[in-house]
Design a protein around this motif. Structure first.
Motif, PDB file in Angstrom:
ATOM      1  N   ARG A  23       0.837  -1.206   0.000  1.00  0.00           N
ATOM      2  CA  ARG A  23       0.000   0.000   0.000  1.00  0.00           C
ATOM      3  C   ARG A  23       0.873   1.258   0.000  1.00  0.00           C
ATOM      4  O   ARG A  23       0.661   2.172  -0.782  1.00  0.00           O
ATOM      5  N   LYS A  24       1.882   1.281   0.865  1.00  0.00           N
ATOM      6  CA  LYS A  24       2.756   2.455   0.953  1.00  0.00           C
ATOM      7  C   LYS A  24       3.599   2.633  -0.305  1.00  0.00           C
ATOM      8  O   LYS A  24       4.027   3.736  -0.620  1.00  0.00           O
ATOM      9  N   ALA A  25       3.855   1.532  -1.009  1.00  0.00           N
ATOM     10  CA  ALA A  25       4.630   1.598  -2.251  1.00  0.00           C
ATOM     11  C   ALA A  25       3.751   1.919  -3.457  1.00  0.00           C
ATOM     12  O   ALA A  25       4.251   2.038  -4.575  1.00  0.00           O
ATOM     13  N   GLY A  26       2.439   2.046  -3.224  1.00  0.00           N
ATOM     14  CA  GLY A  26       1.536   2.366  -4.325  1.00  0.00           C
ATOM     15  C   GLY A  26       1.172   1.170  -5.178  1.00  0.00           C
ATOM     16  O   GLY A  26       0.789   1.310  -6.335  1.00  0.00           O
ATOM     17  N   LEU A  27       1.259  -0.028  -4.591  1.00  0.00           N
ATOM     18  CA  LEU A  27       0.935  -1.257  -5.312  1.00  0.00           C
ATOM     19  C   LEU A  27      -0.385  -1.820  -4.797  1.00  0.00           C
ATOM     20  O   LEU A  27      -0.867  -1.412  -3.738  1.00  0.00           O
ATOM     21  N   GLY A  28      -0.937  -2.790  -5.510  1.00  0.00           N
ATOM     22  CA  GLY A  28      -2.119  -3.493  -5.024  1.00  0.00           C
ATOM     23  C   GLY A  28      -1.769  -4.213  -3.729  1.00  0.00           C
ATOM     24  O   GLY A  28      -0.642  -4.689  -3.566  1.00  0.00           O
ATOM     25  N   ILE A  29      -2.723  -4.334  -2.804  1.00  0.00           N
ATOM     26  CA  ILE A  29      -2.388  -4.824  -1.474  1.00  0.00           C
ATOM     27  C   ILE A  29      -1.862  -6.261  -1.447  1.00  0.00           C
ATOM     28  O   ILE A  29      -1.153  -6.624  -0.522  1.00  0.00           O
ATOM     29  N   ASN A  30      -2.191  -7.050  -2.435  1.00  0.00           N
ATOM     30  CA  ASN A  30      -1.691  -8.432  -2.459  1.00  0.00           C
ATOM     31  C   ASN A  30      -0.630  -8.674  -3.529  1.00  0.00           C
ATOM     32  O   ASN A  30      -0.241  -9.807  -3.780  1.00  0.00           O
ATOM     33  N   SER A  31      -0.159  -7.607  -4.153  1.00  0.00           N
ATOM     34  CA  SER A  31       0.760  -7.773  -5.283  1.00  0.00           C
ATOM     35  C   SER A  31       2.101  -8.387  -4.885  1.00  0.00           C
ATOM     36  O   SER A  31       2.701  -9.118  -5.666  1.00  0.00           O
ATOM     37  N   ILE A  32       2.590  -8.119  -3.675  1.00  0.00           N
ATOM     38  CA  ILE A  32       3.888  -8.680  -3.278  1.00  0.00           C
ATOM     39  C   ILE A  32       3.789 -10.196  -3.162  1.00  0.00           C
ATOM     40  O   ILE A  32       4.742 -10.913  -3.468  1.00  0.00           O
ATOM     41  N   TYR A  33       2.621 -10.703  -2.778  1.00  0.00           N
ATOM     42  CA  TYR A  33       2.442 -12.158  -2.682  1.00  0.00           C
ATOM     43  C   TYR A  33       2.616 -12.830  -4.051  1.00  0.00           C
ATOM     44  O   TYR A  33       3.033 -13.975  -4.134  1.00  0.00           O
ATOM     45  N   ALA A  34       2.320 -12.096  -5.126  1.00  0.00           N
ATOM     46  CA  ALA A  34       2.494 -12.636  -6.476  1.00  0.00           C
ATOM     47  C   ALA A  34       3.961 -12.878  -6.795  1.00  0.00           C
ATOM     48  O   ALA A  34       4.297 -13.629  -7.712  1.00  0.00           O
ATOM     49  N   TRP A  35       4.872 -12.234  -6.016  1.00  0.00           N
ATOM     50  CA  TRP A  35       6.303 -12.395  -6.252  1.00  0.00           C
ATOM     51  C   TRP A  35       6.774 -13.807  -5.928  1.00  0.00           C
ATOM     52  O   TRP A  35       7.884 -14.185  -6.258  1.00  0.00           O
ATOM     53  N   LYS A  36       5.919 -14.593  -5.300  1.00  0.00           N
ATOM     54  CA  LYS A  36       6.261 -15.998  -5.039  1.00  0.00           C
ATOM     55  C   LYS A  36       6.353 -16.771  -6.358  1.00  0.00           C
ATOM     56  O   LYS A  36       7.125 -17.710  -6.474  1.00  0.00           O
ATOM     57  N   LYS A  37       5.538 -16.346  -7.349  1.00  0.00           N
ATOM     58  CA  LYS A  37       5.440 -17.091  -8.604  1.00  0.00           C
ATOM     59  C   LYS A  37       6.108 -16.403  -9.791  1.00  0.00           C
ATOM     60  O   LYS A  37       6.486 -17.058 -10.750  1.00  0.00           O
ATOM     61  N   ARG A  38       6.222 -15.074  -9.724  1.00  0.00           N
ATOM     62  CA  ARG A  38       6.864 -14.372 -10.846  1.00  0.00           C
ATOM     63  C   ARG A  38       7.648 -13.174 -10.327  1.00  0.00           C
ATOM     64  O   ARG A  38       7.308 -12.585  -9.307  1.00  0.00           O
ATOM     65  N   ASP A  39       8.692 -12.841 -11.056  1.00  0.00           N
ATOM     66  CA  ASP A  39       9.558 -11.739 -10.653  1.00  0.00           C
ATOM     67  C   ASP A  39       8.888 -10.402 -10.927  1.00  0.00           C
ATOM     68  O   ASP A  39       8.282 -10.203 -11.984  1.00  0.00           O
ATOM     69  N   PRO A  40       9.026  -9.468  -9.990  1.00  0.00           N
ATOM     70  CA  PRO A  40       8.449  -8.135 -10.176  1.00  0.00           C
ATOM     71  C   PRO A  40       9.322  -7.272 -11.082  1.00  0.00           C
ATOM     72  O   PRO A  40      10.490  -7.579 -11.315  1.00  0.00           O
ATOM     73  N   SER A  41       8.748  -6.173 -11.532  1.00  0.00           N
ATOM     74  CA  SER A  41       9.518  -5.223 -12.335  1.00  0.00           C
ATOM     75  C   SER A  41      10.472  -4.464 -11.419  1.00  0.00           C
ATOM     76  O   SER A  41      10.264  -4.373 -10.208  1.00  0.00           O
ATOM     77  N   ILE A  42      11.504  -3.895 -11.994  1.00  0.00           N
ATOM     78  CA  ILE A  42      12.478  -3.123 -11.222  1.00  0.00           C
ATOM     79  C   ILE A  42      11.808  -1.903 -10.594  1.00  0.00           C
ATOM     80  O   ILE A  42      12.161  -1.481  -9.487  1.00  0.00           O
ATOM     81  N   THR A  43      10.802  -1.347 -11.270  1.00  0.00           N
ATOM     82  CA  THR A  43      10.069  -0.201 -10.729  1.00  0.00           C
ATOM     83  C   THR A  43       9.379  -0.576  -9.423  1.00  0.00           C
ATOM     84  O   THR A  43       9.423   0.176  -8.445  1.00  0.00           O
ATOM     85  N   ARG A  44       8.772  -1.741  -9.391  1.00  0.00           N
ATOM     86  CA  ARG A  44       8.093  -2.207  -8.171  1.00  0.00           C
ATOM     87  C   ARG A  44       9.107  -2.518  -7.071  1.00  0.00           C
ATOM     88  O   ARG A  44       8.872  -2.223  -5.907  1.00  0.00           O
ATOM     89  N   ILE A  45      10.216  -3.105  -7.450  1.00  0.00           N
ATOM     90  CA  ILE A  45      11.262  -3.422  -6.468  1.00  0.00           C
ATOM     91  C   ILE A  45      11.771  -2.134  -5.826  1.00  0.00           C
ATOM     92  O   ILE A  45      11.919  -2.052  -4.606  1.00  0.00           O
ATOM     93  N   LYS A  46      12.031  -1.115  -6.637  1.00  0.00           N
ATOM     94  CA  LYS A  46      12.520   0.161  -6.115  1.00  0.00           C
ATOM     95  C   LYS A  46      11.509   0.811  -5.182  1.00  0.00           C
ATOM     96  O   LYS A  46      11.882   1.372  -4.146  1.00  0.00           O
ATOM     97  N   ALA A  47      10.231   0.747  -5.532  1.00  0.00           N
ATOM     98  CA  ALA A  47       9.185   1.346  -4.690  1.00  0.00           C
ATOM     99  C   ALA A  47       9.118   0.647  -3.336  1.00  0.00           C
ATOM    100  O   ALA A  47       9.028   1.296  -2.292  1.00  0.00           O
TER     101      ALA A  47
END
Length: 104
Positions: A23-47
């Motif tokens: 939420r504080k990074a401006g992402l969907g509230i469950n989006s980090i959980y998706a990182w279990k199955k696929r790699d996030p973008s560098i923009t999301r990692i930086k946020a």
């Protein structure tokens, strides 16, 4: 350790849930959980790294001697020690004041 695991560990050290971090990074509230199955973008990692006060490299597991770990002396979640022993709070405040003065 995966990027998800490193993110979860960093969030726990700061007493935050992954949903709070997202939420504080401006992402969907469950989006980090998706990182279990696929790699996030560098923009999301930086946020997320910015919210957690860590480097993107740290979340990615990249160790680089030319890129030292930056620690915010105001971050109460950072454990400061000297010769393996915790620094007493009064002494830590003196050290912080000295370091703040050195910045000016």
């Amino acid at each position: 350790m995966t990027i998800f695991d490193k993110t979860k560990e960093a969030a726990e050290k700061r007493g935050m849930s992954l949903q709070d971090v997202a939420r504080k990074a401006g992402l969907g509230i469950n989006s980090i959980y998706a990182w279990k199955k696929r790699d996030p973008s560098i923009t999301r990692i930086k946020a997320v790294a910015k919210v957690l006060k860590v480097s993107s490299d740290e979340l990615l597991g990249i160790e680089n001697a030319d890129n030292p770990k930056i620690i915010d002396i105001e971050d109460d979640h950072v454990l400061m020690t000297f010769e393996g022993k915790p620094i007493p709070p009064d002494d830590l405040e003196i050290i912080k004041r000295l370091l703040r003065g050195a910045k000016k």
